[in-house]
Each structure stands twice: as structure tokens, then as C-alpha cells.
Scaffold this motif. Structure first.
Motif, PDB file in Angstrom:
ATOM      1  N   THR A 106       1.400  -6.119   9.699  1.00  0.00           N
ATOM      2  CA  THR A 106       1.889  -4.828   8.647  1.00  0.00           C
ATOM      3  C   THR A 106       3.182  -4.455   9.036  1.00  0.00           C
TER       4      THR A 106
ATOM      5  N   LEU B 119       0.688  -1.197   0.108  1.00  0.00           N
ATOM      6  CA  LEU B 119       0.008  -0.273  -0.028  1.00  0.00           C
ATOM      7  C   LEU B 119       0.862   1.192   0.113  1.00  0.00           C
TER       8      LEU B 119
ATOM      9  N   THR C   7       3.248  -1.153   4.252  1.00  0.00           N
ATOM     10  CA  THR C   7       2.680   0.323   3.595  1.00  0.00           C
ATOM     11  C   THR C   7       3.488   1.572   3.791  1.00  0.00           C
TER      12      THR C   7
END
Length: 393
Positions: free
Chosen positions: A231, A173, A205
């Protein structure tokens, strides 16, 4: 050709030539044009932070190898920043890693977490180093295209869900998003988080533009239920403090993820930017007024360039965040962004970047061109005046 008739360049990198940024910046220099192609400010960041770097150099802090994970003061400041702005608690010793900018952080994460053949979903158009990092790791790019409509770019969540297969390893992302300026909403991020948990996917991310949001708000995907442990969050000092040459980035995440990324990172640069790490530790503790002033200054510059581009005849997609604004050149009578950008310096003395370089589906990005507005207002005003001379092809 090399020995045994093989090409010298690793076949995984064969599709990647010189980056478009190098090409267009060289064109800016050779023609004396205003460079709105590459995303670096034309003024330095806070004087007290520059002086903090000088002080560290003189005091001998960081002139020799800093600790592999980063200097303790910076790791503590990164953890403090994540808590202060997002309520995310990270252990500075086991859940924070300092890198040579966000680019190395992304590369190290991909090298660490991917096996050959693993699929990586990325939001297209995407920053060019993502594609190279996936290729180096032996991964397979699976682009999900952000599509322009109603003056901005949008993510199709159904398209994202459909892109996941049994071979999908992670979602890469970037929000706020370069080059489109899109800032993913709470609802979109919640849906991505739900999908990642449901299909047991990792998420990497890139949040380097976290403090450059003009419309909406930046919410780290790690904040959502079930996401902290899956994450790898990445950011850096370059965009937030306008010292892009220092190359100080960082990773935050669960200990197992950070350990994995560090295992790859230690064989890339090992360590970097010792004295600058000490300065960035001070920068991250600047008062809220600094971050607010930075955002408001760039908001004004965004509006200045958007107005200038609109008056020049471009169709403009007003960015909700980042340094960049994407335009459609078809109203000017052009449909090939590469040809347009290569001719633009001679036509009116301005350099931009063709957005197609950020696409696997080149035809999707063909008529779009990206301009950077992280420049002095006088420069943006002059660039706008020059662009008005364009007229239809």
C-alpha cells in the motif's frame, strides 16, 4: 496543429480540458456568486501554524532546496502521526516522502508503478486528477461505481471483484471519498485488502480527509493483514489544517514502494514548500483537541448546508466525511448537472460543481451536483437562503 500536422497536446491528455474547478471558480468571480464549488476554506488555519511558517522563513529554514525526501522534522512528524492515530510504524528516513500536495503524490505513484496497458480500478465518481494521472502513465481506467441508495453512496464488493482481470495492477482508493462523502467501513476495507492480497495487487490510497469523518471512523487500508507492504498511503496538510495553498503532501509505505514513488516525484517538482514543511511538522503535533474541534466545526457546517439544501428542494446525500455534500437535482425538475451548474449563478448567485465530471459513465452522474461546506457559517446560511429561491424548473 503542430509540426507534421499533429495536435500539440499529447494524445493521452486530449480528453482533459480545463478543470471544472477553474471554470466554475471563474464563473463565481464574474457573477459575484458564493463559490461552493471548489473545496477550499474561506478562513486560514491555526494562527500558531501560520506563525511557524513565518518563523521558518525568517530563520532561513527551507528558503533554499530542502532535502529531496522532505525536511527531517516533517518526515519524523508524519511517522509520528501515523503511529499516534493508527498504530502504523514507519521509518522517517526510508518510508516517508514529502510531496507537492496529495495531487503530486497520486501522480508520482501512478507514474512510478504503472506500465502502459496496466489496468487501474478506481471508485467512481473520482477526483478528476486520478483520471489524468492514469492517462499520463499509460494506464487503463476501470471504474467501479459507488451507487446512491438510502441517503448515501455504497460500494458493491461483487462489482469490485468482477473488475479485477489479469491486467489489473492496482486499486486506487479514496476514503473518506470525494465527491460522495462516503467513508468505507472496516468490513469493506477488509474485503478490499483480502482481494488485493489474493490477486497480488498494489493499492494507492488517498486519505486527505482522514480527520474529517463525522459518521463512522477512518481506518487506513495499510492496517489490514498483508497490506503494509503493498500500500502507498497518501495524505496532506491542506484539508486538515486549512492551508490548501501550501501544497504539502506525503507518502508513507514500504521502502521499495516509497523509493519507486520518489524516483518519479524527483522529476516532477524535485522539492517544494520548504518553509511550509517546517510549519506542517509543528501542525502534525497539535493536541487531539485541535483535530476534534476541526471535525466538530465541519460537522455543524455540514448539517447547516444539508438542512438548507433539503429545504430548497434538493434530494441530499448526507456525507459521512469530507468537505462536500452531493445532491440530486431531479426533485427540482432538472436532470442535467452541467446545465444546472452553469445557470445557477445567474439564477440565485451560488456556484456548485456537476458531479458528472467525476465519472467515466457520465450518465450515472448526470443529475447530481456537489456543494462544498468548508466555508464560514454566515456564507452557508446566505447560500441556503439564495437556493430556496430556486423552485422547480
Amino acid at each position: 496543429m503542430g509540426s507534421q500536422g499533429r495536435p500539440l497536446l499529447n494524445r493521452r491528455l486530449a480528453e482533459f480540458g480545463t478543470t471544472i474547478f477553474a471554470e466554475m471558480s471563474a464563473l463565481a468571480l464574474s457573477t459575484g456568486s458564493i463559490n461552493l464549488g471548489q473545496g477550499f476554506p474561506d478562513t486560514d488555519g491555526p494562527e500558531e501554524i501560520r506563525e511557524a511558517a513565518v518563523r521558518a522563513l525568517r530563520d532561513g529554514r527551507g528558503n533554499q532546496y530542502p532535502p529531496g525526501p522532505g525536511v527531517p522534522e516533517l518526515r519524523a512528524a508524519i511517522a509520528g502521526h501515523q503511529q499516534r492515530y493508527y498504530g502504523l510504524g514507519y521509518d522517517p528516513d526510508s518510508e516517508v516522502l514529502v510531496t507537492a500536495g496529495a495531487t503530486e503524490a497520486v501522480a508520482a505513484a501512478l507514474l512510478a508503478l504503472l506500465e502502459p496497458g496496466d489496468e487501474v480500478i478506481a471508485l467512481e465518481p473520482y477526483y478528476d486528477s486520478y483520471a489524468a494521472g492514469i492517462a499520463l502513465a499509460g494506464g487503463v481506467r476501470v471504474p467501479v461505481t459507488l451507487r446512491p441508495a438510502d441517503g448515501s453512496y455504497h460500494l458493491d464488493l461483487d462489482e469490485l471483484r468482477a473488475a479485477v482481470t489479469p491486467r489489473t495492477r492496482l486499486i486506487l482508493l479514496n476514503t473518506p471519498h470525494n465527491p460522495t462523502g462516503t467513508v468505507l467501513t472496516r468490513e469493506e476495507l477488509a474485503a478490499i485488502a483480502e482481494l488485493a492480497c489474493e490477486r497480488d495487487l498494489l493499492v494507492v490510497t488517498d486519505e486527505v480527509y482522514e480527520h474529517l469523518v463525522f459518521d463512522g471512523e477512518h481506518i487506513p487500508v495499510a492496517c489490514f493483514p498483508g497490506m503494509r507492504e503493498r500500500t502507498v498511503s497518501i495524505s496532506s496538510a491542506g484539508k486538515t489544517f486549512s492551508f490548501t495553498g501550501w501544497k504539502v503532501g506525503w507518502v508513507t509505505g514500504a521502502p521499495e514502494l516509497v523509493t519507486a514513488v520518489r524516483s518519479a516525484k524527483q522529476y516532477l517538482t524535485y522539492v517544494s514548500a520548504g518553509p511550509f514543511q517546517h510549519a506542517v511538522a509543528e501542525a502534525l503535533r497539535l493536541p487531539d483537541s485541535y483535530f476534534t474541534a476541526l471535525r466538530e466545526d465541519l460537522r455543524g457546517k455540514r448539517d447547516l448546508l444539508v438542512d438548507g439544501l433539503t429545504e430548497a428542494g434538493f434530494a441530499v446525500y448526507r456525507p459521512a466525511g469530507t468537505y462536500f455534500v452531493t445532491t440530486d437535482i431531479r426533485p427540482l425538475g432538472f436532470d442535467d448537472g452541467f446545465a444546472f451548474c452553469r445557470a445557477l449563478p445567474e439564477r440565485c448567485g451560488v456556484v456548485a460543481v456537476p458531479t458528472a465530471v467525476f465519472y467515466d459513465h457520465r450518465e450515472q452522474g448526470a443529475p447530481f451536483v456537489r456543494f462544498a461546506f468548508c466555508k464560514r457559517r454566515s456564507v452557508l446560511s446566505e447560500a441556503s437562503a439564495r437556493l430556496k429561491a430556486l423552485g422547480p424548473a
